[in-house]
Write an enzyme that holds these catalytic residues in place. Structure first.
Site, PDB file in Angstrom:
ATOM      1  N   ASP A  69       5.104  15.072  32.446  1.00 37.59           N
ATOM      2  CA  ASP A  69       4.668  16.376  31.935  1.00 37.59           C
ATOM      3  C   ASP A  69       3.596  16.268  30.854  1.00 37.59           C
ATOM      4  O   ASP A  69       3.496  17.125  29.973  1.00 37.59           O
ATOM      5  CB  ASP A  69       5.868  17.182  31.390  1.00 37.59           C
ATOM      6  CG  ASP A  69       6.904  17.425  32.469  1.00 37.59           C
ATOM      7  OD1 ASP A  69       6.518  17.561  33.640  1.00 37.59           O
ATOM      8  OD2 ASP A  69       8.110  17.478  32.128  1.00 37.59           O
TER       9      ASP A  69
ATOM     10  N   LYS B 187      -0.893  15.959  33.502  1.00 41.73           N
ATOM     11  CA  LYS B 187      -1.616  15.245  34.571  1.00 41.73           C
ATOM     12  C   LYS B 187      -2.299  16.216  35.533  1.00 41.73           C
ATOM     13  O   LYS B 187      -3.412  15.977  35.991  1.00 41.73           O
ATOM     14  CB  LYS B 187      -0.643  14.335  35.358  1.00 41.73           C
ATOM     15  CG  LYS B 187      -0.011  13.247  34.511  1.00 41.73           C
ATOM     16  CD  LYS B 187       1.000  12.435  35.286  1.00 41.73           C
ATOM     17  CE  LYS B 187       2.220  13.211  35.698  1.00 41.73           C
ATOM     18  NZ  LYS B 187       3.072  13.679  34.583  1.00 41.73           N
TER      19      LYS B 187
ATOM     20  N   GLY C 147       6.106  18.456  38.807  1.00 46.87           N
ATOM     21  CA  GLY C 147       5.624  19.824  38.679  1.00 46.87           C
ATOM     22  C   GLY C 147       4.331  19.751  37.897  1.00 46.87           C
ATOM     23  O   GLY C 147       4.340  19.441  36.711  1.00 46.87           O
ATOM     24  N   HIS C 148       3.215  19.941  38.572  1.00 42.96           N
ATOM     25  CA  HIS C 148       1.905  19.804  37.932  1.00 42.96           C
ATOM     26  C   HIS C 148       1.235  21.169  37.834  1.00 42.96           C
ATOM     27  O   HIS C 148       1.022  21.833  38.845  1.00 42.96           O
ATOM     28  CB  HIS C 148       1.024  18.833  38.733  1.00 42.96           C
ATOM     29  CG  HIS C 148       1.545  17.425  38.721  1.00 42.96           C
ATOM     30  ND1 HIS C 148       0.889  16.376  39.301  1.00 42.96           N
ATOM     31  CD2 HIS C 148       2.669  16.897  38.159  1.00 42.96           C
ATOM     32  CE1 HIS C 148       1.588  15.268  39.104  1.00 42.96           C
ATOM     33  NE2 HIS C 148       2.676  15.560  38.429  1.00 42.96           N
TER      34      HIS C 148
ATOM     35  N   GLN D 169       5.270  11.827  37.398  1.00 41.48           N
ATOM     36  CA  GLN D 169       6.184  11.294  36.377  1.00 41.48           C
ATOM     37  C   GLN D 169       5.386  10.538  35.302  1.00 41.48           C
ATOM     38  O   GLN D 169       4.263  10.900  35.025  1.00 41.48           O
ATOM     39  CB  GLN D 169       7.274  10.405  37.010  1.00 41.48           C
ATOM     40  CG  GLN D 169       8.302  11.182  37.831  1.00 41.48           C
ATOM     41  CD  GLN D 169       7.820  11.570  39.214  1.00 41.48           C
ATOM     42  OE1 GLN D 169       7.380  10.727  39.975  1.00 41.48           O
ATOM     43  NE2 GLN D 169       7.926  12.836  39.573  1.00 41.48           N
TER      44      GLN D 169
END
Ligand code: GDP
Ligand code: IMO
Ligand code: MG
Length: 427
Positions: A13, A16, A40-41, A223
């Site tokens: 988080d 990225k 989750g990007h 990650q």
């Protein structure tokens, strides 16, 4: 030729998605190489926010090829939902490709992820319950189902029957729950195969020919370094290799082709899920950072644990991934603090150590040694040049560079694509 690997240098988080979207402006190809929809990007482009879980963050540009590499574990149901979501928001997804050899997340993986977590009780990892760990377990056990297997009914039937036999024994005998039905899963997954078969390709070959043609390729890690299966805070890690080396395996590209490694770090630290976190702030400063930084999970909505910047783990990330440049994100979130702390070492018993310890027992007991720097009160979100930042903010970034011996080539001051300060060429 330029092939850049972008990784998370903390516990995930870091931003990225935002930095991938920013760098993708100059790339022709964007590749995800590990993890799955545990990621989750978030990308904010032209004022619109998009949350991506499986599809590379280059997808918002119509003309970029986006590739899901062999190292990714793909839940086809989630992939199709994500495609529908993007299409419904006007994003064209015609240039997406998926590796023949990516592993498929099956319903029993999701089920077992949840059951295994419950069974761990006080030792739970805090997984995202998306089936990631069980899918990688099957890959290592050499019984996993690959995307290519879905395209051949007979192969898929044989593999699914064999897997269900084993999984149903586990489900009924160990966990005491109902077995899963073959027919239902078989039909459901053949339906998915029908919808994705035109996207399936030899992704290693596609990437190689792009590199040979002089195109710019960006590898988007999911990650973060401290969640790496080998190099992270084991067992509180994910089941893949988020470090830069993971890109070579997860995309089928040789290390000599990688030209640069960008490590994304927040100007502070966050972590979701269980596990040691020496600089964690359990006081009102931690709560303030959580609220101002909106530190709630993109995938699970869980509150992220917040703490000070840890230069020891940032230096470690530089070492294990060969990071050439940092992208420091969320500097704007630290506005309004009187003092800002940076962890420069750990006190362990009577001594101070400066390297990430191999023993997780020691890491859990580490007490951070802090350096204190003056904060700033100005809003940074409109700043576009490094020299225009308050001198305290500039000094903070420079101190991170000194402690990690790595240049902070990008500094982000807001979630938007344009809220990005560039201090040197990356591509
Ligand atoms: P990822 O998993 O590394 O892609 O990061 P996430 O998207 O899960 O979380 C990062 C969050 O911070 C997202 O909500 C981003 O929109 C946001 N973000 C990224 N960079 C910045 C920044 O420089 N400032 C602020 N305020 N928010 C940012
Ligand atoms: P992005 O790509 C932050 C964490 C989970 C848990 C551990 C194992 O958005 O940075 P898993 O479901 O992978 O078996 O969970 O890893 N985790 C993440 N934390 N960001 C992520 O992805 C994460 N993906 C997994 O919270 O602690
Ligand atoms: Mg995330």
């Amino acid at each position: 030729m330029a092939a850049i690997v972008l990784i998370g240098a903390q516990w995930g988080d870091e931003g990225k998605g935002k930095i991938t979207d920013f760098l993708a402006q100059k790339a022709e190809v964007v590749v995800r190489y590990q993890g799955g929809n545990n990621a989750g990007h978030t990308v904010v482009a032209n004022g619109e926010e998009f949350k991506l879980h499986l599809i590379p963050s280059g997808i918002l540009y119509e003309n970029k090829t986006c590739i899901i590499g062999n190292g990714v574990v793909v839940d086809p149901k989630v992939l199709l939902q994500e495609l529908d979501y993007l299409n419904s928001r006007g994003v064209k997804t015609g240039k997406l490709l998926i590796s023949t050899n990516a592993q498929v997340i099956m319903p029993y993986h999701r089920l077992l992820d949840a059951l295994e977590e419950d069974a761990r009780g006080a030792n739970k990892i805090g997984t995202t319950k998306r089936g990631i760990g069980p899918a990688y377990m099957d890959k290592s056990a050499r019984i996993g189902i690959r995307i290519i297997d879905l395209l051949d009914k007979d192969v898929f039937e044989a593999k699914l029957r064999r897997n269900l036999q084993e999984k149903n024994t586990l489900l009924t005998k160990i966990y005491g729950v109902q077995p899963l039905e073959f027919e239902e899963i078989y039909t459901e997954y053949l339906g998915y195969a029908e919808r994705i078969k035109h996207l399936v390709t030899d992704s290693s070959l596609a990437i190689d020919s792009s590199i040979r043609n002089g195109e710019k390729v960006l590898f988007e890690g999911a990650q973060g370094t401290l969640l790496d299966l080998d190099h992270g805070t084991y067992p509180y890690v994910t089941s893949s290799h988020p470090i830069a080396g993971g890109a070579c395996i997860g995309a089928g590209v040789g290390p000599t082709k990688i030209t640069r490694v960008v490590g994304v770090v927040k100007a502070y630290t966050t972590r979701v899920g269980e596990g040691p976190f020496p600089t964690e702030l359990l006081d009102e400063t931690g709560e303030k950072i959580r609220q101002i930084g909106h530190e709630f999970g993109t995938t699970t909505g869980r509150a992220r644990r917040c703490g000070w910047f840890d230069a020891v783990i940032a230096r470690y990330a530089v070492r294990v991934s060969g990071i050439s440049d940092f992208a420091v994100t969320k500097l704007d979130v630290l506005t309004g603090l009187d003092k800002i702390k940076i962890c420069v070492g750990y006190r362990v018993g009577g001594e101070v150590i400066y390297e990430f310890p191999q023993s997780q027992k020691i890491f859990t007991d580490c007490i951070p040694v802090y350096e204190e720097m003056p904060g700033w009160q100005e809003d940074l979100t409109g700043v576009r040049k490094f020299e225009d930042l308050p001198v305290e903010a500039q000094n903070y970034v420079k101190r991170i560079e000194q402690l990690t011996e790595t240049s902070a080539t990008i500094v982000a001051v807001g979630p938007g694509r344009e809220q990005t300060i560039v201090r040197g060429e990356i591509f």
